[in-house]
Design an enzyme around this catalytic site. Structure first.
Site, PDB file in Angstrom:
ATOM      1  N   GLU A  52      27.519  25.002  31.058  1.00 45.70           N
ATOM      2  CA  GLU A  52      28.002  24.346  29.843  1.00 45.70           C
ATOM      3  C   GLU A  52      29.067  25.189  29.139  1.00 45.70           C
ATOM      4  O   GLU A  52      30.078  24.666  28.655  1.00 45.70           O
ATOM      5  CB  GLU A  52      26.833  24.091  28.880  1.00 45.70           C
ATOM      6  CG  GLU A  52      25.758  23.185  29.458  1.00 45.70           C
ATOM      7  CD  GLU A  52      24.594  23.966  30.046  1.00 45.70           C
ATOM      8  OE1 GLU A  52      23.447  23.580  29.810  1.00 45.70           O
ATOM      9  OE2 GLU A  52      24.869  24.978  30.760  1.00 45.70           O
ATOM     10  N   CYS A  75      19.697  24.867  27.827  1.00 39.07           N
ATOM     11  CA  CYS A  75      18.649  25.792  27.393  1.00 39.07           C
ATOM     12  C   CYS A  75      18.679  25.976  25.874  1.00 39.07           C
ATOM     13  O   CYS A  75      19.729  25.961  25.242  1.00 39.07           O
ATOM     14  CB  CYS A  75      18.793  27.136  28.101  1.00 39.07           C
ATOM     15  SG  CYS A  75      20.354  27.998  27.795  1.00 39.07           S
ATOM     16  N   SER A 168      15.439  33.192  76.212  1.00 38.08           N
ATOM     17  CA  SER A 168      15.516  32.270  75.073  1.00 38.08           C
ATOM     18  C   SER A 168      16.870  32.247  74.378  1.00 38.08           C
ATOM     19  O   SER A 168      17.070  31.453  73.454  1.00 38.08           O
ATOM     20  CB  SER A 168      14.443  32.645  74.039  1.00 38.08           C
ATOM     21  OG  SER A 168      14.687  33.935  73.510  1.00 38.08           O
ATOM     22  N   ARG A 184      20.944  30.564  56.069  1.00 38.03           N
ATOM     23  CA  ARG A 184      20.682  31.932  55.602  1.00 38.03           C
ATOM     24  C   ARG A 184      21.428  32.216  54.305  1.00 38.03           C
ATOM     25  O   ARG A 184      20.873  32.767  53.348  1.00 38.03           O
ATOM     26  CB  ARG A 184      21.119  32.950  56.660  1.00 38.03           C
ATOM     27  CG  ARG A 184      20.208  33.074  57.849  1.00 38.03           C
ATOM     28  CD  ARG A 184      20.695  34.169  58.790  1.00 38.03           C
ATOM     29  NE  ARG A 184      19.886  34.227  60.000  1.00 38.03           N
ATOM     30  CZ  ARG A 184      20.130  35.032  61.027  1.00 38.03           C
ATOM     31  NH1 ARG A 184      21.177  35.853  60.977  1.00 38.03           N
ATOM     32  NH2 ARG A 184      19.345  35.026  62.086  1.00 38.03           N
ATOM     33  N   GLY A 296       8.445  34.364  64.203  1.00 42.86           N
ATOM     34  CA  GLY A 296       8.142  33.599  65.380  1.00 42.86           C
ATOM     35  C   GLY A 296       7.033  32.580  65.252  1.00 42.86           C
ATOM     36  O   GLY A 296       6.651  32.179  64.157  1.00 42.86           O
TER      37      GLY A 296
END
Length: 375
Positions: A52, A75, A168, A184, A296
């Protein structure tokens, strides 16, 4: 509420997604003279002007008698910055349109009531669903004193995470990898279990997209974090902590702390694992509003079994790894009945390269007690 109010609040929501204000909420603000935007702002970072005030400074004297659109109720309390209602009243605004009420239970006296008492028209609940979505993680943090947890899974079409030999990297596409790095950058911290550290020695930083690297959290009940790991080597550059139990070596804990790692001890569960409910409270106490868990399988399963994951992002690669491939991305017993299974309430789907990405908030159905006749 008018169509114009709706459109201008949508603009406020769009700019409200900018900035890195944690542990404060994302907030966007527009000041308009009819349909003309004369000021806009968002909360860029903690300690800086609220949305604001940024918009009011941009609008200047033109703000008098105009309408202010803000995604979160202004606020009315003194924090790191003065109350926004004071600036709004002083600027002579005629009307304030609010996306959603402030859910902070510690706020004494609503900003809307203060504005109305000053003779300003207040309209509440415009684009409320979008406004609440904008502060979803912060709302949990401020009302429950717990960190909002997003769970990320990467898996094959048949639910495997690696081949039978353990290969993997990478099941999912480069596009999915970039999307994970965006995730992330949107969280305060990224979390993994100790087995992921031992097998992959990850950095857990943002590298493939623009954005700040989050803090790093390792869940390690027996405190096996190697002092030679890349996480420890870079702990002075990226804030890093390890969550452990009383079983962890005090000597190793001291060594890790000397290398810049924060060690947080929590109670252990009946299975000997870290109590993740307490862990999320401990992270919140350190002003971690949101955390992205990247595995995991044991940790992911524990979070689902404990009903602690708030949101799920699954990246599904179009490959089949077979029954001898590494087991499911979330290792847990699972529900007895399909009706009891956690699920994404309103799933959103997109293609990430060749992968399917599905995400949304998790819903945990009520567990029904067994009937008296044993059915």
């Amino acid at each position: 509420m008018s169509e114009l109010d709706d459109d201008l609040m949508e603009k406020a929501l769009a700019i409200g997604r900018l900035g890195e204000p944690s542990p404060n909420p994302h907030v966007g603000c527009i000041i308009a003279d009819g349909a003309e935007v004369i000021g806009e702002g968002y909360h860029e970072a903690v300690g800086m002007d609220h949305a604001e005030v940024v918009a009011l400074k941009q609008a200047g004297a033109r703000a008098r008698g105009k309408t202010l659109y803000v995604t979160l109720e202004p606020c009315n309390h003194e924090g790191r910055t003065p109350p926004c209602v004071d600036a709004i009243i002083a600027a002579g605004l005629k009307r304030v349109v609010v996306g959603c009420r402030d859910p902070n239970p510690g706020v004494q006296g609503g900003g809307s009531e203060r504005l109305r008492a000053a003779g300003i028209e207040v309209v509440l609940g415009v684009r409320e669903a979008g406004a609440r979505e904008l502060i979803r993680a912060w709302e949990k943090y401020i009302t429950e004193q717990k960190t909002y947890l997003t769970l990320k899974l990467a898996l094959s079409l048949d639910g495997r995470t690696a081949t039978r030999t353990g290969d993997s990297q990478w099941i999912t596409s480069e596009a999915s990898l970039k999307r994970v790095h965006v995730l992330r950058s949107e969280h305060d911290a990224v979390m993994v279990g100790i087995n992921t550290v031992l097998s992959d020695d990850p950095m857990l930083t943002v590298r493939h997209v623009r954005g700040s690297s989050p803090a790093r959290v390792v869940i390690d009940s027996n405190l096996r974090l190697p002092i030679t790991s890349r996480l420890v080597a870079t702990a002075h550059d990226v804030p890093t902590c390890v969550v452990t139990t009383s079983r962890g070596s005090r000597a190793l804990a001291q060594t890790l702390e000397e290398k810049g790692i924060s060690v947080i001890q929590v109670p252990q569960t009946a299975q000997g694992r870290c109590d993740m409910n307490v862990a999320l409270r401990e992270l919140a106490a350190r002003e971690v509003v949101s955390v992205l868990c990247e595995g995991g399988a044991e940790l992911a399963g524990s979070l689902l079994a404990s009903r602690l994951a708030d949101e799920l992002h699954a990246f599904i690669a179009p490959v089949v790894l077979g029954p001898r491939g590494r087991p499911a991305a979330a290792d847990w017993a699972g529900p007895e009945k399909l009706s009891e299974a956690p699920h994404i309430g309103t799933p959103q789907w997109e293609l990430c390269g060749s992968d399917a990405h599905v995400w949304g908030q998790l819903i945990y159905p009520e567990r029904k007690p067994p009937s008296a006749d044993g059915d």
